[in-house]
Design a protein around this motif. Sequence first.
Motif, PDB file in Angstrom:
ATOM      1  N   GLU A  54      11.242   8.950   0.397  1.00 26.11           N
ATOM      2  CA  GLU A  54      11.970   9.672  -0.649  1.00 26.11           C
ATOM      3  C   GLU A  54      13.194   8.908  -1.128  1.00 26.11           C
ATOM      4  OE1 GLU A  54      10.850  12.428  -2.038  1.00 26.11           O
ATOM      5  OE2 GLU A  54       9.108  12.421  -0.702  1.00 26.11           O
ATOM      6  N   THR A  55      13.841   8.186  -0.243  1.00 22.18           N
ATOM      7  CA  THR A  55      15.131   7.559  -0.568  1.00 22.18           C
ATOM      8  C   THR A  55      15.032   6.067  -0.858  1.00 22.18           C
ATOM      9  OG1 THR A  55      15.560   7.068   1.760  1.00 22.18           O
ATOM     10  CG2 THR A  55      16.312   9.197   0.921  1.00 22.18           C
ATOM     11  N   GLY A  56      13.958   5.429  -0.383  1.00 24.79           N
ATOM     12  CA  GLY A  56      13.920   3.986  -0.360  1.00 24.79           C
ATOM     13  C   GLY A  56      14.696   3.478   0.843  1.00 24.79           C
ATOM     14  N   GLU A  90      22.958   2.361   3.707  1.00 27.03           N
ATOM     15  CA  GLU A  90      24.019   3.364   3.727  1.00 27.03           C
ATOM     16  C   GLU A  90      23.613   4.627   4.478  1.00 27.03           C
ATOM     17  OE1 GLU A  90      23.125   5.484  -0.583  1.00 27.03           O
ATOM     18  OE2 GLU A  90      24.297   3.640  -0.513  1.00 27.03           O
ATOM     19  N   LEU A  91      22.303   4.850   4.590  1.00 25.49           N
ATOM     20  CA  LEU A  91      21.832   6.039   5.305  1.00 25.49           C
ATOM     21  C   LEU A  91      22.101   5.944   6.805  1.00 25.49           C
ATOM     22  CD1 LEU A  91      18.359   6.423   3.531  1.00 25.49           C
ATOM     23  CD2 LEU A  91      20.442   7.754   3.093  1.00 25.49           C
ATOM     24  N   LEU A 143       7.142  -7.159   9.882  1.00 26.98           N
ATOM     25  CA  LEU A 143       7.924  -8.399   9.797  1.00 26.98           C
ATOM     26  C   LEU A 143       8.019  -8.930   8.374  1.00 26.98           C
ATOM     27  CD1 LEU A 143       6.767 -10.394  12.978  1.00 26.98           C
ATOM     28  CD2 LEU A 143       8.511  -8.626  12.771  1.00 26.98           C
ATOM     29  N   HIS A 144       7.898  -8.047   7.395  1.00 25.59           N
ATOM     30  CA  HIS A 144       8.015  -8.471   5.998  1.00 25.59           C
ATOM     31  C   HIS A 144       9.232  -7.878   5.294  1.00 25.59           C
ATOM     32  CE1 HIS A 144       4.367 -10.858   5.086  1.00 25.59           C
ATOM     33  NE2 HIS A 144       3.961 -10.296   6.211  1.00 25.59           N
ATOM     34  N   THR A 145       9.953  -6.981   5.968  1.00 28.68           N
ATOM     35  CA  THR A 145      11.125  -6.361   5.354  1.00 28.68           C
ATOM     36  C   THR A 145      12.209  -6.163   6.398  1.00 28.68           C
ATOM     37  OG1 THR A 145       9.696  -5.161   3.806  1.00 28.68           O
ATOM     38  CG2 THR A 145      11.960  -4.408   4.002  1.00 28.68           C
ATOM     39  N   GLY A 146      13.454  -6.511   6.023  1.00 30.16           N
ATOM     40  CA  GLY A 146      14.610  -6.254   6.856  1.00 30.16           C
ATOM     41  C   GLY A 146      15.501  -5.215   6.205  1.00 30.16           C
ATOM     42  N   LEU A 147      16.358  -4.586   7.006  1.00 31.11           N
ATOM     43  CA  LEU A 147      17.294  -3.586   6.506  1.00 31.11           C
ATOM     44  C   LEU A 147      18.629  -3.776   7.202  1.00 31.11           C
ATOM     45  CD1 LEU A 147      17.833  -1.050   4.774  1.00 31.11           C
ATOM     46  CD2 LEU A 147      17.040   0.330   6.719  1.00 31.11           C
ATOM     47  N   GLY A 148      19.702  -3.919   6.410  1.00 32.90           N
ATOM     48  CA  GLY A 148      21.026  -4.117   6.976  1.00 32.90           C
ATOM     49  C   GLY A 148      22.037  -3.143   6.416  1.00 32.90           C
ATOM     50  N   THR A 149      23.018  -2.778   7.228  1.00 39.26           N
ATOM     51  CA  THR A 149      24.134  -1.957   6.753  1.00 39.26           C
ATOM     52  C   THR A 149      25.181  -2.865   6.110  1.00 39.26           C
ATOM     53  OG1 THR A 149      25.214  -2.118   8.904  1.00 39.26           O
ATOM     54  CG2 THR A 149      23.745  -0.231   8.538  1.00 39.26           C
ATOM     55  N   GLY A 162      20.588  -2.997   0.946  1.00 37.13           N
ATOM     56  CA  GLY A 162      20.344  -3.268   2.365  1.00 37.13           C
ATOM     57  C   GLY A 162      18.925  -3.690   2.631  1.00 37.13           C
ATOM     58  N   GLU A 163      17.998  -3.438   1.679  1.00 39.27           N
ATOM     59  CA  GLU A 163      16.605  -3.839   1.839  1.00 39.27           C
ATOM     60  C   GLU A 163      16.451  -5.307   1.475  1.00 39.27           C
ATOM     61  OE1 GLU A 163      12.091  -2.807   0.198  1.00 39.27           O
ATOM     62  OE2 GLU A 163      13.819  -1.644  -0.528  1.00 39.27           O
ATOM     63  N   LEU A 164      15.813  -6.044   2.354  1.00 44.01           N
ATOM     64  CA  LEU A 164      15.600  -7.481   2.182  1.00 44.01           C
ATOM     65  C   LEU A 164      14.116  -7.755   2.355  1.00 44.01           C
ATOM     66  CD1 LEU A 164      18.588  -8.495   4.454  1.00 44.01           C
ATOM     67  CD2 LEU A 164      18.601  -8.485   1.954  1.00 44.01           C
TER      68      LEU A 164
END
Length: 538
Positions: A125-127, A131-132, A149-155, A186-188
């Motif tokens: 719903e949010t992507g 920030e979440l 192993l195809h997407t990272g997420l960082g704050t 944050g999505e990489l």
Amino acid sequence: MAQLGGDLALVGAQLRTNTTATAGDATAILIRGGRISAIGDDAAVRAEAEAAGIEVRDLAGATITPGFFDSHTHPHWAAEVTAGINLGGLETVAEIRAAIAAEHARLPEGAWVRGWNLEYEPFEETGLRGELLEDAAPGRPVALICYDLHTGLGTAPALAAAGIAGAREFDDASEIVVDADGTPTGELREPTAYQLLFDAAPSPTHDQERDGLRDMFRTLAAVGLTGGAIMDGKDRTVELLTELEARGELDHRVTMHHWHAVGDTDADVARVIAGKDRAGRLWQTGAIKLFSDGVIDTGTAWLHTVDACGDGRAPFWPSWDRYGEVVRAYHDAGMLIATHAVGDYAVSRVLDVYATLPERAGLPFHSIEHLEVLSDADVAQLRGSGVTASMQPLHMQWRAPDHSDNWTVRLGPERDATGYRVRDVLDAGVELTLGSDWPVAQYDPRLGMAWARGRHTPGDPGAHVFEPSQQLTGEEAVLAYTLWPARARGHHDRGVLTVGAVGDLTVWGADPVTATPDELPELPVRLTVVDGRVIHEG
């Protein structure tokens, strides 16, 4: 100390030799110096072993197969990635936040929160938005990686530490996802982008990295794996394999595929080719890994027709001609090439390039990795291509019978039946190998065989079966972890139990060929033997 092959005699066993050359009544194996020196009855093998002072173990009816080999794995990467929180199975953002908060409370000041096995569904719903998660670890960098192993997420603190302040241009299809105002979410997407994040995190010491890889190999041995194809190799991997073997601590037989990045130059290609003959007793290089596309879940797979979100028509390479040039250079150098191709169009385009390559006498041909979706035309194109299809039916574990999973939603429910067509590929005369893509999915080959054979959640006979017409037999599943991976790499002394073959064995408490798919996950691993040495005893 130099690492040498071991001596061992095993008697009282049932043998799955993968060859008709061995007498059907043989029940014993003798290994000398890391190679099988005799196969026969218990009395003869025991007598020869005792005369030579070699240890004899009575297996009391256990089944011996050639050593199991994972044809697509990332143990070096996994040793680092899996050091954080395992987020697998967390179904909501609240659950993920709770796991991060607990890790935040445990860690010392200055440490990063690391997490792996993150699933896409909680963010439908949010992507994927950092920030979440930020107030679960106030002020502390949080860096997570998705299960594929195809997407990272960082704050925000992690992005700031990595110097990620906005979008960038990459040589490949990697992307720093940003809002309309240019602020990173944050999505990489894809490794070139998310590696910026993880490179900024504190690194292990040399000894920690070396010992982590050693221990990872021993962990793999506990489920019966004697070797694997590392699909993300680099010069550092070679250094660690060399050091482990010199210390007598390498317990895995490894083929290392050097990871070719899209941005690598002709000079980089020449450097890799110059080092293609680097090898030790238990490891070898001479192989390459490339990407042609990404994954279905993020819309980066290369498909014949767009997915439900209008994505899926872009290759990983800005210039497909450049991909062809690189493949030809490595091919002409005598190297073995593995190309990641998840989407059906990606498979077809890779086959087009492979079809232009001249024959190489005495050398095996190349592989395509994953082949998650295939049209009928793609299966027909595979026929007679000489390609090895390296596939992971284990990845079906994320599918949902009601088509609600992210993979099916993206692909479209009308196309999910084109997924993981292992039976059609095999029936087309294509050699098939199985693997895990660890740490994307579990490294246990018992689970890999169970999914390839049952195509449903193992241990639950009432579970939904995905495309039952694609199920493999018990014998085929074992061959795809033993003989067929050996043949795909041109080895005549692996994947079989015969005199002269390497002493890599997996000893099972019961026959993996006749065990049902639901029984396989609990099948005992009695011994894992690499080069004549017992690495694991269960």
